[in-house]
Scaffold this motif. Structure first.
Motif, PDB file in Angstrom:
ATOM      1  N   THR A 104      -0.348   2.073   4.328  1.00  0.00           N
ATOM      2  CA  THR A 104      -1.655   2.709   4.431  1.00  0.00           C
ATOM      3  C   THR A 104      -2.677   1.823   3.719  1.00  0.00           C
ATOM      4  O   THR A 104      -2.327   1.109   2.768  1.00  0.00           O
ATOM      5  N   LYS A 151      -1.467  -6.663   3.575  1.00  0.00           N
ATOM      6  CA  LYS A 151      -1.255  -5.696   4.668  1.00  0.00           C
ATOM      7  C   LYS A 151      -0.083  -6.135   5.542  1.00  0.00           C
ATOM      8  O   LYS A 151       0.622  -5.318   6.145  1.00  0.00           O
ATOM      9  N   SER A 176      -6.860  -1.392   8.345  1.00  0.00           N
ATOM     10  CA  SER A 176      -6.003  -0.241   8.636  1.00  0.00           C
ATOM     11  C   SER A 176      -5.595  -0.165  10.104  1.00  0.00           C
ATOM     12  O   SER A 176      -4.693   0.577  10.465  1.00  0.00           O
ATOM     13  N   HIS A 177      -6.252  -0.963  10.959  1.00  0.00           N
ATOM     14  CA  HIS A 177      -5.856  -0.978  12.373  1.00  0.00           C
ATOM     15  C   HIS A 177      -4.685  -1.921  12.638  1.00  0.00           C
ATOM     16  O   HIS A 177      -4.142  -1.941  13.734  1.00  0.00           O
ATOM     17  N   THR A 194      -6.559   2.067   1.960  1.00  0.00           N
ATOM     18  CA  THR A 194      -7.683   2.937   1.598  1.00  0.00           C
ATOM     19  C   THR A 194      -8.743   2.130   0.874  1.00  0.00           C
ATOM     20  O   THR A 194      -8.423   1.363  -0.039  1.00  0.00           O
ATOM     21  N   ALA A 204     -11.247  -1.990   4.352  1.00  0.00           N
ATOM     22  CA  ALA A 204     -10.056  -1.135   4.492  1.00  0.00           C
ATOM     23  C   ALA A 204      -9.942  -0.593   5.918  1.00  0.00           C
ATOM     24  O   ALA A 204      -8.849  -0.595   6.495  1.00  0.00           O
ATOM     25  N   ALA A 205     -11.074  -0.142   6.485  1.00  0.00           N
ATOM     26  CA  ALA A 205     -11.039   0.402   7.853  1.00  0.00           C
ATOM     27  C   ALA A 205     -10.553  -0.664   8.827  1.00  0.00           C
ATOM     28  O   ALA A 205      -9.707  -0.409   9.692  1.00  0.00           O
ATOM     29  N   ASP A 206     -11.050  -1.871   8.656  1.00  0.00           N
ATOM     30  CA  ASP A 206     -10.670  -2.997   9.516  1.00  0.00           C
ATOM     31  C   ASP A 206      -9.167  -3.261   9.406  1.00  0.00           C
ATOM     32  O   ASP A 206      -8.423  -3.256  10.396  1.00  0.00           O
ATOM     33  N   PRO A 245     -14.665   0.054   1.634  1.00  0.00           N
ATOM     34  CA  PRO A 245     -14.228   0.911   2.741  1.00  0.00           C
ATOM     35  C   PRO A 245     -14.257   0.197   4.096  1.00  0.00           C
ATOM     36  O   PRO A 245     -13.403   0.449   4.948  1.00  0.00           O
ATOM     37  N   GLY A 246     -15.204  -0.704   4.295  1.00  0.00           N
ATOM     38  CA  GLY A 246     -15.279  -1.424   5.568  1.00  0.00           C
ATOM     39  C   GLY A 246     -14.083  -2.339   5.762  1.00  0.00           C
ATOM     40  O   GLY A 246     -13.466  -2.371   6.835  1.00  0.00           O
TER      41      GLY A 246
END
Ligand SMILES: NC(=O)C1=CN([C@@H]2O[C@H](COP(=O)(O)OP(=O)(O)OC[C@H]3O[C@@H](n4cnc5c(N)ncnc54)[C@H](O)[C@@H]3O)[C@@H](O)[C@H]2O)C=CC1
Ligand SMILES: O=C([O-])CC(=O)C(=O)O
Length: 340
Positions: A75, A44, A68-69, A77, A64-66, A61-62
């Motif tokens: 991006t 990232k 992604s900030h 996903t 990725a969400a973390d 997904p968890g």
């Protein structure tokens, strides 16, 4: 779906024009694990990565969400833990890293992981061969000496095998060698380049200290250092005491290798990394895969560099390595033949 396809088109273009787009989709399979998480973090932070695709049987997904900030442009996903999620994660990927699999506990060898990890890697390879047959596949899951041949057999069975695009990640052995020799010699590890050849387990890991800055190292100092490089993984397994094996140093090593591939893909010349690939170096002795320095290019392996001059001590290490390596490779090949 549309975004994934768009990335693929950009990659296709770059194959013809190295200076075109810098967009690169990178997939991590096993992204929520001990290696997967810090590896995904480092990716990232890498400006060469435009799209980070994370898959795990739990927690993708968890993570990725973390990630992604984080305020970098790529991006991130996280995909659903099912066949459709895996396919979508893989589609359009330029690089697929596979740290999915079980790690060692104290007392185990990497080969003891074979029964669990062989089928995990086989199934992920099948999905990758279908969804992204042209991607570079970087295998981290152990035992690397066997999991890489597993991927090659799967790709062969699907008629999409390109040996230039399949890599066993042995970077950690080189990272350790550089650090350990710097500790002995009281030098800066940044200046220590140690060639490590062979495979990725115990005696198949062969450091060539005669090709380092400290060619004169000998006797007990040399023996201790070579042993530490060969069995560095065990140090971490022991210290973690049942909680797994190297994750943070491995994430760094995996991210370094991915970065090297991206640099080469994006037009940089002369990028050399040691890695475990299908190799002509010892084919005459029945050993089809071997780690050595490899020059990388836009299509993966550009040139496999020779092992170079070795001394008598190192030749003995290579001879010992080849015996085990041959068996480990055959085990992977046989597994796919018996369990297609
Ligand atoms: N090549 C190398 O130099 C090194 C390799 N390794 C190997 O890397 C592997 C992973 O190690 P850790 O991250 O510490 O293990 P871990 O157990 O912390 O993480 C593995 C992850 O893989 C996931 N996973 C399992 N099956 C999966 C599947 N079918 N599809 C997608 N994800 C799946 C798990 O849910 C877990 O999140 C081990 O086999 C270990 O031996 C470890 C260190 C260095
Ligand atoms: O030792 C292990 O099992 C993990 C590994 O491959 C390493 O740290 O080199």
């Amino acid at each position: 779906m549309f975004a994934a396809r768009q990335t693929f088109n950009l990659f296709q273009k770059r194959a013809f024009s190295a200076s075109a787009s810098q967009a690169s989709k990178v997939a991590v399979l096993g992204a929520a694990g001990g290696i997967g998480q810090p590896l995904s973090l480092l990716l990232k932070l890498n400006p060469r990565v435009s799209e980070l695709a994370l898959y795990d049987i739990r927690g993708g997904p968890g993570v990725a969400a973390d990630l992604s900030h984080i305020n970098t442009n790529s991006t991130v996903t996280g995909y659903n833990p099912d066949a459709a999620g895996l396919k979508e994660c893989l589609e359009g990927s330029e690089i697929i890293l596979i740290p999915a699999g079980v790690p060692r506990k104290p007392g185990m060898t990497r080969d003891d992981l074979f029964n669990t990890n062989a089928s995990i890697v086989r199934d992920l390879a099948k999905a990758a061969a279908d969804a992204a047959p042209k991607a570079h596949v970087l295998v981290i899951a152990n035992p690397v000496n066997s999991t890489v041949p597993i991927v090659s057999e799967v790709y062969k069975s699907k008629g999409v095998y390109d040996p230039k695009r399949l890599f066993g990640v042995t970077t950690l052995d080189v990272v350790r060698a550089s650090r350990f020799i710097s500790e002995v010699q009281k030098t800066d590890p940044a200046n220590e380049k140690v060639t490590v050849v062979g495979g990725h387990s115990g005696v198949t890991i062969v450091p060539l200290l005669s090709q380092s800055n400290h060619a004169s190292i000998s006797g007990e100092t040399r023996d201790t250092l070579v042993n530490r490089i060969q069995f560095g993984g065990d140090e971490v397994v022991k210290a973690k005491d049942g909680a797994g094996s190297a994750t943070l140093s491995m994430a760094m090593a995996g991210a370094r290798f991915a970065e090297s591939l991206l640099r080469a893909a994006q037009g940089e010349k002369g990028v050399v990394e040691p890695t475990f690939v299908e190799s002509p170096l010892y084919k005459d002795q029945g050993v089809d895969f071997f780690a050595s320095k490899v020059e990388l290019g836009p299509n993966g392996v550009e040139k496999i560099l020779p092992v170079g001059e070795v001394n008598e001590y190192e030749q003995k290490l290579i001879d010992t390595c080849l015996v085990d390596l041959k068996k480990n490779i055959q085990k992977g090949v046989d597994f796919v033949k018996a369990n297609p």
